[in-house]
Motif scaffolding. Structure first.
Motif, PDB file in Angstrom:
ATOM      1  N   GLN A  77       6.488  27.038  60.070  1.00 57.98           N
ATOM      2  CA  GLN A  77       6.054  26.590  61.656  1.00 57.98           C
ATOM      3  C   GLN A  77       5.442  25.079  61.388  1.00 57.98           C
ATOM      4  O   GLN A  77       5.682  24.175  61.923  1.00 57.98           O
ATOM      5  N   THR A  78       4.155  25.125  60.601  1.00 61.86           N
ATOM      6  CA  THR A  78       3.427  23.984  60.323  1.00 61.86           C
ATOM      7  C   THR A  78       4.492  22.804  59.670  1.00 61.86           C
ATOM      8  O   THR A  78       4.420  21.749  59.866  1.00 61.86           O
ATOM      9  N   MET A  79       5.114  23.321  58.697  1.00 59.12           N
ATOM     10  CA  MET A  79       6.062  22.570  57.950  1.00 59.12           C
ATOM     11  C   MET A  79       7.433  21.935  59.037  1.00 59.12           C
ATOM     12  O   MET A  79       7.560  20.861  58.745  1.00 59.12           O
ATOM     13  N   ALA A  80       7.591  22.916  59.764  1.00 58.34           N
ATOM     14  CA  ALA A  80       8.771  22.476  60.791  1.00 58.34           C
ATOM     15  C   ALA A  80       7.960  21.426  61.645  1.00 58.34           C
ATOM     16  O   ALA A  80       8.694  20.326  61.989  1.00 58.34           O
ATOM     17  N   GLU A  81       6.813  21.501  62.106  1.00 59.52           N
ATOM     18  CA  GLU A  81       6.221  20.395  62.789  1.00 59.52           C
ATOM     19  C   GLU A  81       6.163  19.068  62.011  1.00 59.52           C
ATOM     20  O   GLU A  81       6.366  17.973  62.808  1.00 59.52           O
ATOM     21  N   VAL A  82       5.565  19.160  60.776  1.00 54.45           N
ATOM     22  CA  VAL A  82       5.499  18.039  59.892  1.00 54.45           C
ATOM     23  C   VAL A  82       6.819  17.357  59.757  1.00 54.45           C
ATOM     24  O   VAL A  82       7.033  15.999  59.979  1.00 54.45           O
ATOM     25  N   PHE A  83       8.036  18.190  59.603  1.00 53.70           N
ATOM     26  CA  PHE A  83       9.281  17.641  59.198  1.00 53.70           C
ATOM     27  C   PHE A  83       9.703  17.132  60.643  1.00 53.70           C
ATOM     28  O   PHE A  83      10.477  16.147  60.586  1.00 53.70           O
ATOM     29  N   GLY A  84       9.214  17.819  61.871  1.00 53.74           N
ATOM     30  CA  GLY A  84       9.852  17.148  62.958  1.00 53.74           C
ATOM     31  C   GLY A  84       9.182  15.671  63.358  1.00 53.74           C
ATOM     32  O   GLY A  84       9.857  14.713  63.517  1.00 53.74           O
ATOM     33  N   SER A  85       7.936  15.641  62.811  1.00 53.17           N
ATOM     34  CA  SER A  85       7.034  14.515  63.212  1.00 53.17           C
ATOM     35  C   SER A  85       7.699  13.482  62.371  1.00 53.17           C
ATOM     36  O   SER A  85       8.169  12.018  62.522  1.00 53.17           O
ATOM     37  N   ARG A  86       8.141  13.785  60.899  1.00 50.50           N
ATOM     38  CA  ARG A  86       8.371  12.894  59.784  1.00 50.50           C
ATOM     39  C   ARG A  86       9.987  12.689  60.359  1.00 50.50           C
ATOM     40  O   ARG A  86      10.396  11.278  60.037  1.00 50.50           O
ATOM     41  N   GLN A  87      10.915  13.324  60.705  1.00 54.13           N
ATOM     42  CA  GLN A  87      12.043  13.136  61.177  1.00 54.13           C
ATOM     43  C   GLN A  87      12.113  12.123  62.327  1.00 54.13           C
ATOM     44  O   GLN A  87      12.940  11.336  62.151  1.00 54.13           O
ATOM     45  N   SER A  88      11.175  12.395  63.225  1.00 53.65           N
ATOM     46  CA  SER A  88      11.285  11.399  64.286  1.00 53.65           C
ATOM     47  C   SER A  88      10.839   9.919  63.925  1.00 53.65           C
ATOM     48  O   SER A  88      11.655   9.199  64.199  1.00 53.65           O
ATOM     49  N   ASP A  89       9.944   9.878  63.006  1.00 52.97           N
ATOM     50  CA  ASP A  89       9.538   8.560  62.405  1.00 52.97           C
ATOM     51  C   ASP A  89      10.614   8.281  61.497  1.00 52.97           C
ATOM     52  O   ASP A  89      10.873   6.873  61.586  1.00 52.97           O
ATOM     53  N   MET A  90      11.249   8.942  60.830  1.00 49.23           N
ATOM     54  CA  MET A  90      12.419   8.468  60.215  1.00 49.23           C
ATOM     55  C   MET A  90      13.581   8.012  60.814  1.00 49.23           C
ATOM     56  O   MET A  90      14.069   6.900  60.698  1.00 49.23           O
ATOM     57  N   MET A  91      13.860   8.793  61.984  1.00 47.20           N
ATOM     58  CA  MET A  91      14.747   8.454  62.896  1.00 47.20           C
ATOM     59  C   MET A  91      14.638   6.949  63.520  1.00 47.20           C
ATOM     60  O   MET A  91      15.447   6.111  63.731  1.00 47.20           O
ATOM     61  N   ARG A  92      13.284   6.972  63.989  1.00 52.00           N
ATOM     62  CA  ARG A  92      12.887   5.622  64.497  1.00 52.00           C
ATOM     63  C   ARG A  92      12.982   4.647  63.420  1.00 52.00           C
ATOM     64  O   ARG A  92      13.776   3.523  63.898  1.00 52.00           O
ATOM     65  N   ALA A  93      12.789   4.621  62.145  1.00 45.71           N
ATOM     66  CA  ALA A  93      12.816   3.763  61.313  1.00 45.71           C
ATOM     67  C   ALA A  93      14.269   3.501  60.953  1.00 45.71           C
ATOM     68  O   ALA A  93      14.727   2.188  60.924  1.00 45.71           O
ATOM     69  N   VAL A  94      15.120   4.447  60.982  1.00 45.74           N
ATOM     70  CA  VAL A  94      16.400   4.367  60.508  1.00 45.74           C
ATOM     71  C   VAL A  94      17.177   3.712  61.714  1.00 45.74           C
ATOM     72  O   VAL A  94      18.018   2.569  61.346  1.00 45.74           O
ATOM     73  N   ASN A  95      16.785   3.874  63.028  1.00 46.19           N
ATOM     74  CA  ASN A  95      17.481   3.235  64.075  1.00 46.19           C
ATOM     75  C   ASN A  95      17.001   1.668  64.166  1.00 46.19           C
ATOM     76  O   ASN A  95      17.701   1.054  64.399  1.00 46.19           O
ATOM     77  N   GLU A  96      15.655   1.423  63.499  1.00 44.96           N
ATOM     78  CA  GLU A  96      15.308   0.062  63.748  1.00 44.96           C
ATOM     79  C   GLU A  96      15.949  -0.695  62.591  1.00 44.96           C
ATOM     80  O   GLU A  96      16.456  -1.934  62.821  1.00 44.96           O
ATOM     81  N   ARG A  97      16.102  -0.162  61.410  1.00 44.68           N
ATOM     82  CA  ARG A  97      17.104  -0.654  60.241  1.00 44.68           C
ATOM     83  C   ARG A  97      18.504  -0.846  60.689  1.00 44.68           C
ATOM     84  O   ARG A  97      18.911  -1.970  60.283  1.00 44.68           O
ATOM     85  N   LEU A  98      18.957   0.014  61.175  1.00 46.91           N
ATOM     86  CA  LEU A  98      20.268   0.149  61.752  1.00 46.91           C
ATOM     87  C   LEU A  98      20.369  -0.982  62.888  1.00 46.91           C
ATOM     88  O   LEU A  98      21.535  -1.762  62.793  1.00 46.91           O
ATOM     89  N   ASP A  99      19.401  -1.260  63.932  1.00 47.77           N
ATOM     90  CA  ASP A  99      19.656  -2.292  64.647  1.00 47.77           C
ATOM     91  C   ASP A  99      19.505  -3.814  63.969  1.00 47.77           C
ATOM     92  O   ASP A  99      20.257  -4.606  64.429  1.00 47.77           O
ATOM     93  N   GLY A 100      18.567  -3.798  63.234  1.00 46.00           N
ATOM     94  CA  GLY A 100      18.410  -4.940  62.266  1.00 46.00           C
ATOM     95  C   GLY A 100      19.732  -5.216  61.625  1.00 46.00           C
ATOM     96  O   GLY A 100      20.242  -6.460  61.448  1.00 46.00           O
ATOM     97  N   MET A 101      20.089  -4.185  60.965  1.00 39.67           N
ATOM     98  CA  MET A 101      21.541  -4.608  60.324  1.00 39.67           C
ATOM     99  C   MET A 101      22.630  -4.763  61.008  1.00 39.67           C
ATOM    100  O   MET A 101      23.349  -5.698  60.665  1.00 39.67           O
ATOM    101  N   GLY A 102      22.577  -4.219  62.240  1.00 41.02           N
ATOM    102  CA  GLY A 102      23.736  -4.461  63.272  1.00 41.02           C
ATOM    103  C   GLY A 102      23.488  -6.013  63.707  1.00 41.02           C
ATOM    104  O   GLY A 102      24.835  -6.619  63.685  1.00 41.02           O
ATOM    105  N   HIS A 103      22.340  -6.298  63.767  1.00 37.74           N
ATOM    106  CA  HIS A 103      21.963  -7.826  64.249  1.00 37.74           C
ATOM    107  C   HIS A 103      22.511  -8.852  62.987  1.00 37.74           C
ATOM    108  O   HIS A 103      23.227  -9.666  63.343  1.00 37.74           O
ATOM    109  N   LYS A 104      22.061  -8.549  61.886  1.00 37.43           N
ATOM    110  CA  LYS A 104      22.527  -9.259  60.600  1.00 37.43           C
ATOM    111  C   LYS A 104      23.866  -9.129  60.443  1.00 37.43           C
ATOM    112  O   LYS A 104      24.666 -10.151  60.173  1.00 37.43           O
ATOM    113  N   LEU A 105      24.529  -8.062  60.542  1.00 35.18           N
ATOM    114  CA  LEU A 105      26.111  -7.857  60.480  1.00 35.18           C
ATOM    115  C   LEU A 105      26.681  -8.863  61.445  1.00 35.18           C
ATOM    116  O   LEU A 105      27.644  -9.235  61.333  1.00 35.18           O
TER     117      LEU A 105
END
Length: 393
Positions: A77-105
């Motif tokens: 459960q602890t790891m799931a919570e940690v992974f959930g928070s990290r996954q949200s951060d990662m998804m946010r970072a990935v979305n930001e990078r995808l947005d930046g890459m989309g703009h650059k593209l």
């Protein structure tokens, strides 16, 4: 019961014996079954004891596993919570990078599209230039075909050489300095006569170079045909040189030298390179072979000679004009001297005016510095002085 059932060897077996034997056998079998059952019961009891012990151990292991499972569940459960928070951060970072890459593209695609359109525009322009060049080449090819058709005919080929020669002469000389197809006293008609200055005989130019034999020489294949073509060209050229000498070199009527015009620089170069004997023969016959460039140079020399002759003819007029120009310069010099004297007198008058104005300025300053009594004495003195010296300024 005592009946004999069967005989075995010397012994008779009765039914009673068989019955007793069967009962004993049954009893033995029952005993064996009892002993077997007891053994099985003991074995089952031992197995149940072992099983109970194993069940106890399994229950202990099971409780340990349940405990470990609880701990593992908590960790999961602890790891799931940690992974959930990290996954949200990662998804946010990935979305930001995808947005930046989309703009650059998008920018890159826009730039690429712009460059592509620019390249296509330049390509269309170059294709248009190529199209125009192709049309020009098509026109030139048609003109070359027409030129070949012209050169294939002797009369049209002669007209072509005549046209080139006339164009060069008309571009360099005045109409009064040449004549085309003029008739000589012998009845011959050279292609052109260049009128020389000071009453000198004209210069004859012929534009009928024997290109037929030369073309045969170019098309010859094999040594035998080449030798035959060379011999034919030498015969035709020698005959043409002799015709020019006999028809156009008339003493007292034409110059003692005539020009043979070759309408092609390549033909002229090959003639001088491979047929030097013919060139020397033409020189001995006082016939000069000229290409378009040499004819242009010769005409320019003749033009300079004509210009010099005209200048010599007008030399007395030039001298008279120079004398008039000298008189005009002398009169201009006298008038400039008079103007200079006028300027000197004007400067002298201006200097006198400046002296008078300076005196007036000094006297006005003296009047300003004196009082009224002194002013009367000064005025009386000045009046007396002016009365005594009336010519003083």
């Amino acid at each position: 019961m005592q009946d004999i059932l069967f005989i075995v060897g010397d012994r008779s077996v009765t039914v009673l014996e068989v019955t007793v034997a069967a009962g004993l056998a049954m009893l033995a079998f029952i005993v064996l079954l009892v002993f077997s059952s007891l053994r099985q019961i003991r074995l089952r009891a031992a197995a149940d004891a072992v099983a109970a012990e194993r069940i106890h151990e399994l229950e202990a292991h099971l409780s340990q596993l349940l405990k470990s499972q609880g701990e593992m569940t908590g960790r999961m459960q602890t790891m799931a919570e940690v992974f959930g928070s990290r996954q949200s951060d990662m998804m946010r970072a990935v979305n930001e990078r995808l947005d930046g890459m989309g703009h650059k593209l998008g920018l890159s695609m826009a730039d690429t599209t712009k460059q592509t359109h620019e390249g296509l525009r330049q390509l269309h322009e170059r294709l248009a230039v190529i199209d125009r060049a192709q049309r020009t080449i098509t026109d030139l090819s048609g003109q070359v075909v027409e030129l070949q058709a012209i050169l294939a005919n002797k009369q049209t080929r002669g007209a072509f050489g005549q046209g080139r020669m006339e164009a060069i002469i008309q571009d360099q000389l005045a109409p009064s300095a040449y004549s085309f197809q003029a008739t000589l006293s012998s009845g011959s008609r050279p292609d052109c006569l260049i009128h020389m200055p000071n009453g000198a005989p004209p210069l004859a130019i012929d534009a009928k170079f024997p290109l037929e034999a030369f073309n045969l020489l170019r098309k010859a294949e094999g040594d035998d045909r080449l030798k035959a073509a060379q011999a034919q060209f030498r015969r035709d050229f020698t005959k043409h040189i002799q015709d020019i000498k006999e028809r156009y070199l008339i003493p007292g009527e034409t110059q003692d030298t005539a020009f043979l015009f070759v309408p092609s620089e390549s033909v002229f170069a090959e003639l001088n390179e491979n047929f030097e004997d013919l060139v020397q023969k033409a020189h001995r016959a006082r016939v000069v072979i000229v290409s378009p460039s040499l004819l242009m140079l010769s005409i320019q020399v003749i033009q300079a000679v004509l210009r010099d002759a005209r200048m010599r003819e007008q030399a007395h007029l030039i001298q008279a004009e120079v004398a008039h120009l000298s008189d005009d310069v002398a009169r201009l010099n006298d008038r400039v001297g008079k103007l200079q004297s006028h300027f000197a007198q004007a400067n002298k008058d201006i200097d006198q005016i400046l002296i008078s104005t300076d005196k007036i300025s000094k006297r006005s300053r003296k009047i300003e510095d004196l009082d009224l009594g002194e002013m009367r004495e000064v005025v009386a003195d000045q009046s007396e002085r002016l009365r005594l010296v009336p010519g003083d300024d």
